[in-house]
Design an enzyme around this catalytic site. Structure first.
Site, PDB file in Angstrom:
ATOM      1  N   LYS A  47       0.870  -0.917  -0.029  1.00 53.58           N
ATOM      2  CA  LYS A  47       0.063  -0.011   0.073  1.00 53.58           C
ATOM      3  C   LYS A  47       0.808   1.323  -0.252  1.00 53.58           C
ATOM      4  O   LYS A  47       1.918   1.316   0.569  1.00 53.58           O
ATOM      5  CB  LYS A  47      -0.914   0.026   1.214  1.00 53.58           C
ATOM      6  CG  LYS A  47      -1.799  -1.036   1.235  1.00 53.58           C
ATOM      7  CD  LYS A  47      -2.663  -1.422   2.648  1.00 53.58           C
ATOM      8  CE  LYS A  47      -4.150  -0.716   2.244  1.00 53.58           C
ATOM      9  NZ  LYS A  47      -4.778  -0.907   3.561  1.00 53.58           N
ATOM     10  N   GLY A  90      -8.733   5.689  -1.462  1.00 53.69           N
ATOM     11  CA  GLY A  90      -9.715   5.498  -2.421  1.00 53.69           C
ATOM     12  C   GLY A  90      -9.283   4.259  -3.290  1.00 53.69           C
ATOM     13  O   GLY A  90      -9.700   4.036  -4.320  1.00 53.69           O
ATOM     14  N   GLY A  91      -8.552   3.356  -2.448  1.00 47.67           N
ATOM     15  CA  GLY A  91      -8.357   2.073  -3.257  1.00 47.67           C
ATOM     16  C   GLY A  91      -7.113   2.272  -4.348  1.00 47.67           C
ATOM     17  O   GLY A  91      -6.835   1.235  -4.893  1.00 47.67           O
ATOM     18  N   HIS A 122     -15.543  -5.268   6.013  1.00 43.87           N
ATOM     19  CA  HIS A 122     -15.310  -4.200   6.152  1.00 43.87           C
ATOM     20  C   HIS A 122     -16.043  -3.325   7.011  1.00 43.87           C
ATOM     21  O   HIS A 122     -17.216  -3.381   6.781  1.00 43.87           O
ATOM     22  CB  HIS A 122     -15.436  -3.343   5.011  1.00 43.87           C
ATOM     23  CG  HIS A 122     -14.813  -1.938   5.001  1.00 43.87           C
ATOM     24  ND1 HIS A 122     -13.614  -1.283   4.164  1.00 43.87           N
ATOM     25  CD2 HIS A 122     -15.109  -1.010   5.871  1.00 43.87           C
ATOM     26  CE1 HIS A 122     -13.656  -0.106   4.515  1.00 43.87           C
ATOM     27  NE2 HIS A 122     -14.432   0.143   5.274  1.00 43.87           N
ATOM     28  N   GLU A 157      -7.763   2.414   8.738  1.00 41.05           N
ATOM     29  CA  GLU A 157      -7.679   3.677   8.648  1.00 41.05           C
ATOM     30  C   GLU A 157      -8.689   4.460   9.446  1.00 41.05           C
ATOM     31  O   GLU A 157      -9.787   4.059   9.775  1.00 41.05           O
ATOM     32  CB  GLU A 157      -7.354   4.148   7.203  1.00 41.05           C
ATOM     33  CG  GLU A 157      -8.763   3.844   6.192  1.00 41.05           C
ATOM     34  CD  GLU A 157      -8.541   4.401   5.006  1.00 41.05           C
ATOM     35  OE1 GLU A 157      -8.052   5.733   4.786  1.00 41.05           O
ATOM     36  OE2 GLU A 157      -8.926   3.768   4.128  1.00 41.05           O
ATOM     37  N   ASN A 195     -11.108   7.965   8.743  1.00 44.23           N
ATOM     38  CA  ASN A 195     -11.713   8.774   7.993  1.00 44.23           C
ATOM     39  C   ASN A 195     -12.263  10.144   8.867  1.00 44.23           C
ATOM     40  O   ASN A 195     -13.125   9.932   9.619  1.00 44.23           O
ATOM     41  CB  ASN A 195     -12.932   8.502   7.170  1.00 44.23           C
ATOM     42  CG  ASN A 195     -12.619   7.524   6.134  1.00 44.23           C
ATOM     43  OD1 ASN A 195     -11.594   7.370   5.609  1.00 44.23           O
ATOM     44  ND2 ASN A 195     -13.212   6.191   6.047  1.00 44.23           N
ATOM     45  N   ARG A 247     -13.771  12.924   8.490  1.00 40.06           N
ATOM     46  CA  ARG A 247     -14.853  13.471   8.136  1.00 40.06           C
ATOM     47  C   ARG A 247     -16.293  12.883   7.701  1.00 40.06           C
ATOM     48  O   ARG A 247     -16.396  11.940   8.540  1.00 40.06           O
ATOM     49  CB  ARG A 247     -14.652  13.793   6.174  1.00 40.06           C
ATOM     50  CG  ARG A 247     -14.354  12.296   5.709  1.00 40.06           C
ATOM     51  CD  ARG A 247     -14.408  12.288   4.080  1.00 40.06           C
ATOM     52  NE  ARG A 247     -13.840  11.188   3.830  1.00 40.06           N
ATOM     53  CZ  ARG A 247     -14.228   9.824   3.367  1.00 40.06           C
ATOM     54  NH1 ARG A 247     -15.638   9.716   3.674  1.00 40.06           N
ATOM     55  NH2 ARG A 247     -13.746   8.799   2.934  1.00 40.06           N
ATOM     56  N   VAL A 279     -20.255   9.138   3.250  1.00 40.08           N
ATOM     57  CA  VAL A 279     -21.622   8.888   2.564  1.00 40.08           C
ATOM     58  C   VAL A 279     -22.730   8.125   3.327  1.00 40.08           C
ATOM     59  O   VAL A 279     -23.955   8.285   3.188  1.00 40.08           O
ATOM     60  CB  VAL A 279     -21.347   8.090   1.081  1.00 40.08           C
ATOM     61  CG1 VAL A 279     -22.385   7.959   0.243  1.00 40.08           C
ATOM     62  CG2 VAL A 279     -20.164   8.874   0.479  1.00 40.08           C
ATOM     63  N   ARG A 324     -26.642   3.015  -2.677  1.00 37.98           N
ATOM     64  CA  ARG A 324     -26.032   3.963  -3.541  1.00 37.98           C
ATOM     65  C   ARG A 324     -26.689   3.818  -4.862  1.00 37.98           C
ATOM     66  O   ARG A 324     -26.027   2.998  -5.756  1.00 37.98           O
ATOM     67  CB  ARG A 324     -24.626   4.013  -3.373  1.00 37.98           C
ATOM     68  CG  ARG A 324     -24.127   4.466  -2.091  1.00 37.98           C
ATOM     69  CD  ARG A 324     -22.596   4.733  -2.311  1.00 37.98           C
ATOM     70  NE  ARG A 324     -21.608   4.628  -0.918  1.00 37.98           N
ATOM     71  CZ  ARG A 324     -20.612   4.915  -0.553  1.00 37.98           C
ATOM     72  NH1 ARG A 324     -19.849   5.355  -1.637  1.00 37.98           N
ATOM     73  NH2 ARG A 324     -20.117   4.688   0.482  1.00 37.98           N
TER      74      ARG A 324
END
Lengths: 451, 81
Positions: free
Chosen positions: A157, A163-164, A207, A287, A289, A291, A294, A337
């Site tokens: 990584k 974003g992958g 996940h 990780e 995030n 923020r 979605v 989505r």
């Protein structure tokens, strides 16, 4: 907070404007040329055009957004998700301009955005991380040596990735030797930093992520979401809470997430992401995030807490209004989505004009969208049309309601993924929650082969 | 000699380079074959290569780097033998 500038577009800008209005805070929308007539632009109290249609010339231009804030007397900026939301330099520039950034401090964004630094924070907080190198590896030989210790398969990584992007899974030393240079080169080009690290690749992983809120002193969790249904590492369906973990794992994972927030003195809403090894039940921090995400509405539906409103309150300097004991969960929520993509043409995005639309609604159905009749889906931004979010007293009821809600969804003019999502709901492995992060991709591939 | 117009298969933003730091896929006067890429179209954050579609000499670009294009819009001209 006297006036809030919303530095985003689409459904999340609409969502933030509504939360601000609930709190009595006037809003300023910024928009590109293409979004002059968009819902977020019209919904806000004031709107400012900040540049041409491509995001790189409008929504990603921090200086233009700060100038708009100055011109309109905004004293706070909410970045939403994507765009500038996790750019530490933007958060710093907002603060330097004497404005309130609705999110954590720039230093926190920077620290958690660097995956190597984030893993160090997790270790310091006693949160388990995926077995791997403690920091970036110096070169291919160091990577080979580290991989021997971690055990194959390993995932390479980029330290600065997201974003992958900049990720490779390798199963042996030869593959690692080939992939390392390529991936590092790619990372250098994409992120300006070729530093790579490696970690164990969990084959059957779920996940699962914990929603947190912090005020810099106190931190709480709002339980977790399961986001295993992904295509090309992009989430497609999310649910709260996870149907795939035990109560003991939930307890340990949410506690770990809160410990991590305390370690960094976290302020605002955030998400601590974990990989759960479906075979062993072990969970590992991947990780954070820094923020709003979605999929935040699923958490809102099971906890009854407006996450954006809480972000705004904490940003304004208020302490958290509730402790952990006051946060309860009730029932089950699932978010779908719906994107403007054609599933029959390998998910080719399809911008264009829409005609009539029917958005699902009714009991325990929420539809977060920017879509209106006769709107145009611009080619410049992401393909998300709407988030269909349903609640049920339990998971089975939420799935049944999903069928009704997705059947109601209709847009004339552009293809959408609503029909595919509706088909997905009927799959037995969805009903039994027997899935991991590769399951959706495998299902899509097998459908294509039998078609 | 005949003129072949390469069209964009989708609407979006046309790029002549694979990424900002790389040279263009093709310059005027370049020899191209069927599957030589001549550009990228970005639509809704996904990138799609535009192949020449024929063999010949690329004689002219009809749109500039970062121009907005429609589906079916000619982006370049190839002269074929």
């Amino acid at each position: 907070m006297r006036r809030l500038l919303v530095a985003n577009r689409g459904e999340i800008a609409v969502r933030i404007i509504r939360a601000a209005r609930d709190l009595g805070i006037p809003t300023v929308a910024v928009h590109s040329k293409a979004d002059a007539g968009a819902l977020h632009t019209r919904l806000a109290d004031t709107s400012v055009e900040i540049g041409p249609s491509p995001a790189s010339k409008s929504y990603l231009v921090g200086d233009a957004i700060l100038a708009a804030a100055k011109d309109t007397g905004a004293d706070a900026v909410h970045p939403g998700y994507g765009f500038l939301s996790e750019r530490a330099s933007f958060a710093a520039a907002v603060a330097d301009a004497g404005l309130t950034f609705v999110g954590p401090a720039a230093a926190t964004i920077e620290r958690m955005g660097d995956k190597v630094a984030a893993r160090e924070v997790a270790r310091a907080a006693g949160v388990p991380t995926v077995p791997g190198t403690p920091g970036g590896v110096a070169g291919v030989d160091a990577a080979v040596e580290a991989a021997r210790e971690v055990g194959y398969p390993v995932m390479l990584k980029a330290a600065a990735g997201g974003g992958g992007r900049g990720i490779r899974v390798v199963h042996d030393e030869a593959a690692l030797r080939t992939a390392f240079g390529q991936a590092s080169h790619e990372a250098q080009k994409a992120f300006g930093d070729g530093t790579m690290y490696l970690e164990r690749y969990v084959e059957l992983a779920r996940h699962v992520e914990v929603q947190v809120l912090g005020d810099g002193t106190e931190a709480v969790h709002l339980f977790e979401r399961e986001c295993s249904l992904q295509r090309r590492r992009q989430k497609v369906v999310e649910e709260a809470v996870s149907p795939g973990i035990t109560e003991a794992v939930r307890e340990a994972m949410t506690t770990a997430a809160v410990d991590l927030c305390r370690e960094v003195g976290y302020t605002s809403a955030g998400t601590v992401e974990f990989l759960v090894d479906d075979a062993t039940g072990e969970f590992f921090f991947i990780e954070m995030n820094t923020r709003i995400q979605v999929e935040h509405p699923t958490t809102e539906l099971v906890t009854g807490i407006d996450l954006v409103a809480e972000q705004l309150r904490v940003a304004a300097g208020d302490p958290l209004r509730f402790g952990q004991d006051a946060i309860a969960r009730r029932g089950h929520a699932i978010e779908y989505r719906v994107t403007a993509e054609d599933p029959d043409r390998d998910f080719l995005p399809q911008p264009g004009g829409v005609g009539r639309i029917t958005l699902p609604s009714g009991p325990w159905v929420r539809c977060d969208t920017w879509l209106e009749p006769d709107a145009t889906v611009p080619p410049y931004y992401d393909s998300l049309l709407a988030k269909v979010v349903v609640w049920g007293a339990d998971r089975d009821e939420a799935l049944a309601r999903s069928r009704r809600a997705l059947d109601e969804f209709g847009v004339d003019g552009v293809p959408t993924t609503a029909g595919l999502l509706r088909t997905l709901v009927d799959e037995p492995w969805v009903a039994s929650a027997d899935f991991h992060t590769s399951t959706l991709e495998q299902w899509l591939t097998s459908r294509k082969e039998t078609a | 000699m005949s003129r072949h117009e390469i069209v964009s298969p989708i609407p979006g933003v046309f790029y002549r380079r694979p990424d900002p730091d790389s040279p263009p896929f093709a310059e005027d006067g370049a020899s191209v074959t069927d599957d030589s890429p001549v550009g990228l179209v970005e639509v809704m954050k996904s990138f799609h290569q535009v192949p020449a579609g024929v063999s010949g000499t690329l004689v002219e670009f009809l749109v500039a780097d970062e121009d907005e294009v429609d589906a079916g819009q000619p982006v370049a001209v190839v002269e074929t033998q």
